[in-house]
Scaffold this active site. Structure first.
Site, PDB file in Angstrom:
ATOM      1  N   TRP A  80       9.574  41.750 -25.471  1.00 14.54           N
ATOM      2  CA  TRP A  80       8.799  40.818 -24.667  1.00 14.54           C
ATOM      3  C   TRP A  80       7.308  40.858 -25.010  1.00 14.54           C
ATOM      4  O   TRP A  80       6.449  40.605 -24.152  1.00 14.54           O
ATOM      5  CB  TRP A  80       9.018  41.063 -23.174  1.00 14.54           C
ATOM      6  N   ASP A 326      20.077  10.998  -7.353  1.00 12.75           N
ATOM      7  CA  ASP A 326      19.498  11.409  -6.075  1.00 12.75           C
ATOM      8  C   ASP A 326      18.094  10.837  -5.922  1.00 12.75           C
ATOM      9  O   ASP A 326      17.350  10.678  -6.891  1.00 12.75           O
ATOM     10  CB  ASP A 326      19.435  12.936  -6.006  1.00 12.75           C
ATOM     11  N   GLU A 380      21.753   6.772  -4.814  1.00  7.81           N
ATOM     12  CA  GLU A 380      21.522   7.201  -3.439  1.00  7.81           C
ATOM     13  C   GLU A 380      20.216   6.529  -3.001  1.00  7.81           C
ATOM     14  O   GLU A 380      19.125   6.992  -3.322  1.00  7.81           O
ATOM     15  CB  GLU A 380      21.425   8.725  -3.359  1.00  7.81           C
TER      16      GLU A 380
END
Length: 670
Positions: A80, A326, A380
């Site tokens: 990392w 959505d 929706e």
């Protein structure tokens, strides 16, 4: 110039013809700009170039981060830490690229970007990552190299849902089991798909698939748009689920959340390259005031590339059969439609409409049906924007269906505010069938919205606390009897009058008790209400199975009769004082007596000369009723006077009962 059918079919739209045509022209111009003579599918290929990919001799990872000054790949493979070997190279137009040898990465490695920009830097999960996982102890998300030796081999690669009317079973993977935990793709495939198939539904709608940091968001705060949520399992296990569903003849669609994105910066797209405006609008337009999230900039070509590639990715890589979009209302209006009543056509054709979002819907729907002509595209949307679910050729935006969001609101309001004996039959029929003639809708009595904590399902509003004490068959209870009777009638009325498709949320078909509440601080991180109690529906000593048995019979009839493929629903009769309602769809007559106390003998329904047989009714003992209707009889209409006078079908209509009759061949005597 001939006006499109959208306007021809509705003269009230004529004053807005220029706006409708200009929106279409703008969408076509945007399409031409993006495709440069190719197809939308060709344009929507970002996922094939960006992100991490295995090559013949190694790996390549690419990203778009125009404000970045340096990007390092960090992960398990380099502890990392930033290393020059893993530094991406700027190539063009804000794009970055890194080639790696085969041994520099392996399947399962966790990775991320360390991204630098003027005045700062930070860890970022790559925007195009196709596998993201969360550490159970630290709760930190990271991208994951997903390249298993044994990949899923599709058993049903050519599945096509065809043109059958969708009977949708809305589902959530994590809460689909009984235990107080997060359930998995494999468990859903093994345990829930067979239930859905047996229940008679033909389409599975799965919520919360793209990765989202907060489980309790129900998947609506997405962080990684190309990664299926790892809390339910692996990408290949999701593919196995879809493949198994296809083998059962079930189509599978997902909730697509392109209306906004979670603000998270470590896990999501928030200030990805150090700027808010990379993916989202800057300033107030870029923040949703009610959802605490960022709003995409649909006018930016790179954002369209990202979102349209996302559409193609799920359709092709996972072989989903379509989407429920959505938050469409939020996307359509600059004020997100918040607090608006939408009482005039002028509300849909003014500067408050986001024309860039309108163009996006045009492009998205054209792409979906270019990839798969039979794919489902459902909006929706609650404002009632004309033409939303009308074909693009006719002047609309191309959704196949829109959610009939007023229907569940109507049922809840009726149950809450009006005593049974005052229910208006004409109003019920109007609310169930009111829609634009050139649009199809997904009708439903309730979805997950009505089951969330703070609200109540229909069965809980009808029975309330008695669900805890009186659902055994050996515990007579008039409140429970009423609730079960009305639960069946409400579903029969809603499904049989549906405007093209029908939806049910997982477990509501058998009257799942209580509510949905995901683990959160307020409930001490409990999973008690984030699960489904299938065992109560399987228990022959409880009444729940009566409701699921009725729902299964109703679904089977709708499919066998191809009922929802019949567009016309004809009002035949209603009587407000008696609370009788009758309507017809094709050869099927659906009759209700909503009266809570009065049964009627020989009640006349005005029809043309004909004869009918009862197919099934809500009062059958196998559904928890009293078997008051004789289903062996053939019912003939009778004239009120001479043969040429009005004919009536005389029926026995018990209180709180609905029945389905089928018209039989009839030879009229002259």
């Amino acid at each position: 110039m001939e006006l499109p059918k959208l306007i021809q079919n509705d003269a009230w739209l004529e004053p807005y013809a220029s706006i409708i045509l200009s929106r279409h022209n703008a969408a076509r111009q945007k399409e031409a700009e993006l495709t440069q003579g190719r197809t939308l599918k060709d344009f929507s290929c970002g996922h094939l170039w960006f992100g991490l990919h295995k090559t013949d001799d190694g790996w390549v990872i690419r990203d778009w981060a125009p404000n970045a000054t340096a990007i390092y790949l960090i992960g398990d493979f380099n502890q990392w830490k930033e290393e020059e070997t893993y530094r991406l190279k700027a190539i063009n137009n804000g794009n970055w690229e890194l080639y790696l040898h085969e041994n520099q990465l392996k399947h399962g490695d966790l990775y991320a970007f360390s991204m630098h920009w003027p005045g700062g830097n930070g860890k970022r999960i790559p925007a195009w990552a196709n596998s993201v996982t969360q550490d159970e102890k630290t709760l930190i998300f990271n991208a994951q190299v997903w390249n298993p030796e044994k990949k899923h081999q599709w058993q049903h690669p050519e599945f096509n849902r065809g043109t059958e009317a969708p009977l949708i079973y809305e589902s959530h993977i994590g809460m689909a089991g009984e235990e107080e935990r997060v359930h998995t793709y494999n468990e859903f495939r093994e345990n829930i798909l067979p239930r859905i198939k047996e229940a008679g539904y033909n389409t599975v709608q799965i919520m919360a698939i793209p990765e989202h940091p907060y489980y309790g968001s129900f998947g609506y705060h997405v962080s990684s748009f190309f990664a299926p949520s790892s809390r339910f399992g692996t990408p290949d296990e999701l593919k196995a689920l879809i493949d198994a569903a296809h083998g059962m003849g079930l189509a599978v669609i997902i909730d697509l959340v392109h209306s906004h994105a979670v603000k998270n910066e470590l896990e999501g797209l928030g200030k990805y390259d150090g700027t808010r405006y990379q993916f989202f609008h800057d300033g107030g337009r870029g923040e949703h005031p009610a959802w605490d999230s960022y709003c995409f900039n649909y006018g930016k070509n790179e954002v369209l590339h990202f979102l349209l590639s996302n559409i193609r990715y799920w359709l092709e890589e996972f072989k989903f059969d379509g989407y429920r979009f959505d938050g469409v209302t939020s996307m359509l209006y600059l004020d997100h439609g918040l607090g608006k009543a939408f009482t005039s056509y002028s509300d849909y054709f003014n500067p408050n409409v986001d024309d860039e979002a309108v163009s996006y819907f045009y492009l998205a729907n054209k792409l979906i049906h270019e990839i798969n002509p039979n794919a489902l595209s459902i909006a929706e949307e609650m404002s009632g924007m004309p033409g939303l679910a009308t074909s693009m050729d006719d002047g609309g935006l191309g959704f196949d269906y829109r959610m009939a969001m007023g229907v569940p609101d109507f049922w809840i309001k009726l149950i809450k505010e009006v005593a049974d004996e005052n229910w208006d039959m004409g109003q019920i029929f109007y609310e169930l069938t009111s829609k634009r003639l050139d649009e199809k809708v997904v009708s439903y009595a309730e979805s997950h919205d009505q089951a969330l904590v703070g609200d109540k399902t229909i069965i809980f509003r009808l029975i309330d606390k008695e669900m805890y004490f009186s659902m055994r068959k050996d515990q007579p209870n008039l409140t429970v009897d009423r609730g079960i009777a009305l639960h069946k009638m409400i579903r029969l009325a809603t499904a049989s009058s549906a405007g093209g498709a029908y939806l049910n949320f997982m477990g509501n078909e058998f009257g799942h008790p209580e509510w949905i509440d995901f683990p959160r601080l307020g409930n001490n991180w409990s999973y008690k209400h984030a699960r489904r109690l299938w065992s109560i529906a399987d228990n022959p000593d409880l009444r729940y199975h009566w409701l699921s048995d009725f729902d299964r019979t109703m679904m089977q009839w709708i499919r066998d009769a191809q009922l929802l493929e019949i567009p016309e629903v004809y009002h035949r009769f209603d009587n407000k004082p008696d609370q009788i309602l009758a309507f017809q769809r094709g050869d099927y007559l659906i009759v209700f007596n909503f009266n809570p106390t009065r049964s009627f003998t020989g009640y006349g329904i005005p029809l043309e000369p004909s004869k009918y047989k009862v197919l099934f009714d809500t009062d059958e003992s196998r559904f928890g009723g009293h078997d008051r209707i004789d289903r062996r009889m053939t019912y003939y209409t009778r004239p009120s006077a001479g043969l040429s006078s009005q004919h009536y079908l005389n029926l026995y209509l018990p209180a709180r009962t609905g029945m389905v009759l089928k018209k039989e061949p009839f030879k009229r005597i002259r």
